[in-house]
Motif scaffolding. Structure first.
Motif, PDB file in Angstrom:
ATOM      1  N   LYS A 219     -10.418 -12.385   2.269  1.00  0.00           N
ATOM      2  CA  LYS A 219      -9.338 -13.056   2.979  1.00  0.00           C
ATOM      3  C   LYS A 219      -9.920 -14.228   3.751  1.00  0.00           C
ATOM      4  O   LYS A 219     -10.933 -14.096   4.450  1.00  0.00           O
ATOM      5  CB  LYS A 219      -8.674 -12.055   3.938  1.00  0.00           C
ATOM      6  N   SER A 220      -9.279 -15.391   3.627  1.00  0.00           N
ATOM      7  CA  SER A 220      -9.735 -16.585   4.323  1.00  0.00           C
ATOM      8  C   SER A 220      -8.508 -17.383   4.734  1.00  0.00           C
ATOM      9  O   SER A 220      -7.841 -17.992   3.902  1.00  0.00           O
ATOM     10  CB  SER A 220     -10.646 -17.425   3.412  1.00  0.00           C
ATOM     11  N   GLY A 221      -8.194 -17.347   6.024  1.00  0.00           N
ATOM     12  CA  GLY A 221      -6.990 -18.015   6.494  1.00  0.00           C
ATOM     13  C   GLY A 221      -5.764 -17.373   5.869  1.00  0.00           C
ATOM     14  O   GLY A 221      -5.585 -16.163   5.932  1.00  0.00           O
ATOM     15  N   ASP A 222      -4.931 -18.192   5.230  1.00  0.00           N
ATOM     16  CA  ASP A 222      -3.727 -17.644   4.604  1.00  0.00           C
ATOM     17  C   ASP A 222      -3.931 -17.419   3.111  1.00  0.00           C
ATOM     18  O   ASP A 222      -2.979 -17.213   2.369  1.00  0.00           O
ATOM     19  CB  ASP A 222      -2.531 -18.570   4.843  1.00  0.00           C
ATOM     20  N   GLN A 223      -5.196 -17.474   2.676  1.00  0.00           N
ATOM     21  CA  GLN A 223      -5.512 -17.250   1.272  1.00  0.00           C
ATOM     22  C   GLN A 223      -6.245 -15.927   1.117  1.00  0.00           C
ATOM     23  O   GLN A 223      -6.923 -15.451   2.031  1.00  0.00           O
ATOM     24  CB  GLN A 223      -6.397 -18.380   0.730  1.00  0.00           C
ATOM     25  N   MET A 224      -6.126 -15.340  -0.057  1.00  0.00           N
ATOM     26  CA  MET A 224      -6.863 -14.104  -0.328  1.00  0.00           C
ATOM     27  C   MET A 224      -7.181 -14.038  -1.808  1.00  0.00           C
ATOM     28  O   MET A 224      -6.498 -14.632  -2.642  1.00  0.00           O
ATOM     29  CB  MET A 224      -6.043 -12.875   0.075  1.00  0.00           C
ATOM     30  N   LYS A 247      -1.703 -16.529  -1.817  1.00  0.00           N
ATOM     31  CA  LYS A 247      -1.513 -16.589  -0.379  1.00  0.00           C
ATOM     32  C   LYS A 247      -1.276 -15.170   0.122  1.00  0.00           C
ATOM     33  O   LYS A 247      -0.777 -14.309  -0.598  1.00  0.00           O
ATOM     34  CB  LYS A 247      -0.309 -17.471  -0.028  1.00  0.00           C
ATOM     35  N   VAL A 248      -1.631 -14.931   1.392  1.00  0.00           N
ATOM     36  CA  VAL A 248      -1.470 -13.601   1.970  1.00  0.00           C
ATOM     37  C   VAL A 248      -0.011 -13.161   1.933  1.00  0.00           C
ATOM     38  O   VAL A 248       0.294 -11.976   1.780  1.00  0.00           O
ATOM     39  CB  VAL A 248      -2.011 -13.576   3.425  1.00  0.00           C
ATOM     40  N   ASP A 249       0.907 -14.128   2.023  1.00  0.00           N
ATOM     41  CA  ASP A 249       2.336 -13.794   1.971  1.00  0.00           C
ATOM     42  C   ASP A 249       2.716 -13.078   0.680  1.00  0.00           C
ATOM     43  O   ASP A 249       3.745 -12.401   0.622  1.00  0.00           O
ATOM     44  CB  ASP A 249       3.187 -15.070   2.094  1.00  0.00           C
ATOM     45  N   ASN A 250       1.893 -13.215  -0.356  1.00  0.00           N
ATOM     46  CA  ASN A 250       2.206 -12.607  -1.647  1.00  0.00           C
ATOM     47  C   ASN A 250       1.527 -11.255  -1.852  1.00  0.00           C
ATOM     48  O   ASN A 250       1.449 -10.766  -2.977  1.00  0.00           O
ATOM     49  CB  ASN A 250       1.796 -13.549  -2.783  1.00  0.00           C
ATOM     50  N   ILE A 251       1.041 -10.644  -0.787  1.00  0.00           N
ATOM     51  CA  ILE A 251       0.304  -9.392  -0.896  1.00  0.00           C
ATOM     52  C   ILE A 251       1.126  -8.315  -1.601  1.00  0.00           C
ATOM     53  O   ILE A 251       0.623  -7.538  -2.408  1.00  0.00           O
ATOM     54  CB  ILE A 251      -0.162  -8.901   0.494  1.00  0.00           C
ATOM     55  N   PHE A 252       2.437  -8.287  -1.310  1.00  0.00           N
ATOM     56  CA  PHE A 252       3.269  -7.226  -1.883  1.00  0.00           C
ATOM     57  C   PHE A 252       3.418  -7.400  -3.389  1.00  0.00           C
ATOM     58  O   PHE A 252       3.370  -6.426  -4.148  1.00  0.00           O
ATOM     59  CB  PHE A 252       4.640  -7.201  -1.203  1.00  0.00           C
ATOM     60  N   ALA A 253       3.574  -8.632  -3.820  1.00  0.00           N
ATOM     61  CA  ALA A 253       3.688  -8.891  -5.254  1.00  0.00           C
ATOM     62  C   ALA A 253       2.394  -8.503  -5.966  1.00  0.00           C
ATOM     63  O   ALA A 253       2.431  -7.930  -7.064  1.00  0.00           O
ATOM     64  CB  ALA A 253       4.010 -10.364  -5.496  1.00  0.00           C
ATOM     65  N   THR A 281       8.936  -6.852   3.948  1.00  0.00           N
ATOM     66  CA  THR A 281       8.544  -8.115   3.316  1.00  0.00           C
ATOM     67  C   THR A 281       7.914  -9.045   4.336  1.00  0.00           C
ATOM     68  O   THR A 281       7.601 -10.187   4.033  1.00  0.00           O
ATOM     69  CB  THR A 281       9.776  -8.809   2.691  1.00  0.00           C
ATOM     70  N   ASN A 282       7.743  -8.524   5.555  1.00  0.00           N
ATOM     71  CA  ASN A 282       7.167  -9.301   6.650  1.00  0.00           C
ATOM     72  C   ASN A 282       5.669  -9.031   6.706  1.00  0.00           C
ATOM     73  O   ASN A 282       5.239  -7.913   7.019  1.00  0.00           O
ATOM     74  CB  ASN A 282       7.849  -8.899   7.963  1.00  0.00           C
ATOM     75  N   VAL A 283       4.858 -10.037   6.413  1.00  0.00           N
ATOM     76  CA  VAL A 283       3.415  -9.851   6.333  1.00  0.00           C
ATOM     77  C   VAL A 283       2.826  -9.462   7.681  1.00  0.00           C
ATOM     78  O   VAL A 283       1.931  -8.605   7.767  1.00  0.00           O
ATOM     79  CB  VAL A 283       2.744 -11.127   5.795  1.00  0.00           C
ATOM     80  N   ALA A 284       3.321 -10.068   8.766  1.00  0.00           N
ATOM     81  CA  ALA A 284       2.799  -9.731  10.092  1.00  0.00           C
ATOM     82  C   ALA A 284       3.108  -8.280  10.443  1.00  0.00           C
ATOM     83  O   ALA A 284       2.267  -7.568  11.007  1.00  0.00           O
ATOM     84  CB  ALA A 284       3.392 -10.674  11.141  1.00  0.00           C
ATOM     85  N   ALA A 285       4.314  -7.823  10.108  1.00  0.00           N
ATOM     86  CA  ALA A 285       4.677  -6.424  10.353  1.00  0.00           C
ATOM     87  C   ALA A 285       3.794  -5.498   9.524  1.00  0.00           C
ATOM     88  O   ALA A 285       3.350  -4.443  10.004  1.00  0.00           O
ATOM     89  CB  ALA A 285       6.148  -6.201  10.023  1.00  0.00           C
ATOM     90  N   TYR A 286       3.541  -5.901   8.295  1.00  0.00           N
ATOM     91  CA  TYR A 286       2.694  -5.093   7.418  1.00  0.00           C
ATOM     92  C   TYR A 286       1.278  -5.001   7.969  1.00  0.00           C
ATOM     93  O   TYR A 286       0.654  -3.934   7.959  1.00  0.00           O
ATOM     94  CB  TYR A 286       2.687  -5.720   6.026  1.00  0.00           C
TER      95      TYR A 286
END
Length: 730
Positions: A219-224, A247-253, A281-286
């Motif tokens: 993980k680096s910033g908003d990338q993984m 992007k980290v936002d796509n972790i669930f996918a 679907t909230n990355v911060a909550a996850y």
């Protein structure tokens, strides 16, 4: 055109191609091998930068110098014949062709899944990362039926994303665990191999699985970048492997893609949308949820309260996050046991959170398990709780926590042998978990299979010296063997090891009662109370003290503090002590009602004590109901004895059969069961023979008096050892 021709003549274009292909191949090799040695990110980054910086100098050198039979010479200093240039060009062409073949071989190797997937820096070099457009091919001839998901490695630069990497792998484990027909090794065991050097074969054999999923997260910033590979245990063959740059936002996918790819590779079925219905679907909550899981891993008061706080923060960002509600419910269940919270405080909170989780995700195994525990311990409906656990295990056969707690419910319904077998299933799913192995020893001790329990605990303590779970269960075993001083030593160690847990201090107080040391009992019960006023274990110890002293006023106070079934029973005991018979009868009927007693339905363990006292009241008043109740109690308790016997807390089948026989006027049977309890269960509570109203008719009997005296003598011998070791005071 003349310049281009000159570039060709001097082989600059060929050198450029050779350099680019060679550099790309070198980066791919480094990207594959460096993570194996856990090298920091900057090593690969530096290599990429150096290769990029070297490109222009390489072209300059190709322009300025010429390779001749005499070696490398400045181009302006030689007048090579035509064939010299051609000879050099042919050499460069061959080198480019060799490198292109190597590149093609490497690409085919990676596509077939037989190599280690890349774990390099995000977007540092061109990547074959999966875009999720095509599912992984199914490569297994016959379906494999068991899998272990190892903890993914944290390859981030600062090594501060372990909770995230482990959370990703745990989420995958939880999804796979819902697949019917697939055995999934539990988290505790599979994660034990983190940072170890065991190979896939060793891991598979230890966990009893056919395949292993391993991977890494960077993980680096908003990338993984997430890499994963599924490996067959029997031959080490890579069934599937892939890298995902997102992007980290796509972790669930990404998690869904990996789960789907594994299911496809194993030729199984999974409705991914249904199984992830309660996910945020909230990355911060996850992220907060994953931190909460990490904090709540060990059942300590501090860790569980931190976990609840993190779950609540997650819910502030997404109030429909079912898993966070499930985590809160699970944490409150454990806080009642390990955290010193009153049942009346912990269980209603657990129930509220569990009900909300189930509204959002009806299949949440965590929430359903919490509800079953609330039903068992708070509403005292063991039959209903057992049915709930059966339902959980039918839909979530890999939910190891449910097996462990179901075994508790089976003890409550008087099925000790089944409790042992269910606990064995928990150990089979989580074979390296010290906790579940220690709980198996507890079930064996409860079932009076002391030699087996000793062996299990000996194995644990050999592998993990001083482990507090094993020490706790060793204390129970030693108490059953009548070795009260040894039991006290184990409990003192557990008390020091678990600063927020009131359990050990309470049991040291009970040992004080059994050894006739009131000061020891009072001192240790105060230590238990200091870890949570009116917690379950403190109330149990205070009850033992009050009953041993025949203190009706103290029993009334405890009745108010306990409430529910236990409160009603203690109120009845206090009324009997004051010879208030109508009040005692009312309280006993309340206890049966609150304990979910259903006339004509199978008894549960907690029905026994109030039924015995009610039968005693009926007998002394000449009521005809007494005979039917004696028969019902005898049948239930003899079934437990035939099942190997059962000892839970201060109650055992032998003791209860002795009480029933005493009411029935069967002196020899009553004495026989009391001797059995003394010799085989370490029973030392002489006060029961001397104070329990059911033994009223036998109070002056020489046989009963001699038995009580023998218990006191054995207890005094152990007490001397406790005092000598300084264990009688906190």
């Amino acid at each position: 055109m003349k310049f281009l021709a000159e570039l060709r003549r001097r082989n600059v274009i060929r050198v450029a191609g050779l350099y680019l292909v060679g550099a790309w191949l070198l980066v791919q090799i480094a990207e594959t091998l460096l993570p194996i040695f856990k090298t920091p990110d900057w090593v690969l980054q530096s290599l990429v930068v150096l290769l990029a910086l070297g490109f222009v100098p390489a072209l300059v050198l190709a322009w300025v110098f010429e390779m001749t039979p005499q070696g490398l010479r400045r181009e302006s200093e030689v007048e090579p014949p035509a064939n010299t240039v051609d000879h050099t060009a042919r050499k460069l062409d061959i080198a480019v062709i060799v490198l292109l073949v190597a590149v093609a071989a490497m690409m085919l190797w990676g596509r077939s899944g037989s190599g280690v997937p890349s774990a390099g820096e995000i977007a540092a070099v061109p990547s074959s990362a999966n875009t999720g457009d095509e599912p992984a091919p199914a490569l297994v001839d016959a379906p494999l039926r068991s899998i272990a998901v190892l903890a993914f490695d944290d390859l981030s630069a600062d090594q501060d994303q372990a909770y995230f990497a482990e959370g990703v792998s745990e989420e995958l484990l939880n999804v796979l665990a819902r697949i019917d027909g697939l055995k999934v090794a539990a988290r505790t065991s599979s994660f034990k191999f983190k940072d170890g050097d065991a190979d896939i074969g060793e891991i598979g054999r230890a966990l009893g699985v056919d395949a292993v999923l391993e991977g890494s997260v960077r993980k680096s910033g908003d990338q993984m970048r997430i890499t994963a590979q599924l490996i067959k245990v029997s031959d080490g063959f890579h069934l599937w492997s892939e890298s995902y740059d997102r992007k980290v936002d796509n972790i669930f996918a990404v998690q869904d893609e990996i789960a789907t790819a594994i299911v496809d590779a194993l030729k199984l079925q999974l409705d991914i949308e249904e199984e992830t219905a309660g996910r945020t679907t909230n990355v911060a909550a996850y992220d907060l949820y994953l931190r909460g899981r990490q904090e709540g891993r060990q059942p300590t008061r501090e860790g569980l309260l931190k976990a609840i706080d993190l779950y609540e923060q997650a819910l502030a960002l997404d109030d429909e996050f079912a898993a966070a509600y499930g985590g809160i419910a699970e944490a409150w269940v454990w806080l009642e046991d390990y955290g010193g919270f009153r049942a009346t405080e912990a269980f209603p909170r657990a129930e509220q959170a569990a009900r909300r989780a189930l509204e959002l995700d009806p299949q949440s195994a965590e929430a359903k398990t919490a509800m079953a525990m609330v039903t068992d311990r708070y509403y005292n409906d063991q039959q209903r709780a057992a049915a709930l656990f059966e339902d959980i295990l039918a839909t979530s056969p890999n939910h190891v926590v449910a097996y462990n707690l179901y075994a508790d419910a089976l003890l409550d319904t008087g099925e000790p042998r089944r409790a042992v077998e269910v606990q064995r299933r928990a150990v089979a799913l989580d074979p390296l978990s010290v906790f579940y192995r220690a709980r198996l020893a507890s079930r064996l001790t409860t079932n009076r299979r002391l030699d087996e329990a000793e062996q299990v605990l000996g194995d644990i303590l050999r592998d993990a010296p001083g482990n507090d779970y094993a020490e706790e269960e060793m204390a129970s075993l030693r108490r059953m063997q009548g070795r009260l001083a040894d039991a006290a030593a184990h409990l003192v160690r557990v008390h020091a090891e678990r600063p927020g847990d009131p359990y050990s201090a309470a049991w040291l107080a009970i040992l004080g009662v059994e050894m006739g040391d009131g000061a020891m009992a009072d001192a240790w019960v105060a230590a238990s109370r200091a870890r949570g006023a009116d917690n379950r274990w403190e109330l149990l110890a205070r009850r033992a003290i009050a009953e041993a002293r025949g203190d009706a006023a103290a029993l009334d106070v405890l009745a108010d503090a306990s409430g529910g079934y236990v409160g009603a029973y203690l109120r009845a005991s206090a009324a009997i002590g004051r010879e208030e018979w109508p009040a005692a009868r009312r309280a006993l009927n309340d206890a049966l009602r609150l304990g979910s007693y259903r006339e004509g339905q199978p008894l549960t363990l907690q029905n026994v004590a109030p039924l015995i006292l009610l039968t005693w009241l009926d007998d002394r008043e000449g009521k005809p109901e007494a005979d039917a109740r004696l028969a019902e109690l005898t049948s239930f308790l003899e079934r437990i004895e035939a099942d190997g016997g059962q000892v839970v807390n201060n109650m055992s089948g032998s003791i209860e059969l002795a009480r029933v026989a005493a009411i029935a006027g069967d002196r020899e049977r009553s004495l026989g069961y009391l001797r059995e309890a003394m010799d085989e269960e370490g029973f030392r509570q002489a006060w029961l023979v001397e104070r329990d109203p059911v033994f009223e008719a036998w109070r002056d009997d020489a046989g009963f008096k001699a038995l009580a005296a023998r218990m006191r003598s054995l207890a005094r011998d152990e007490h001397a050892k406790v005092v000598a070791a300084g264990l009688h005071r906190p």
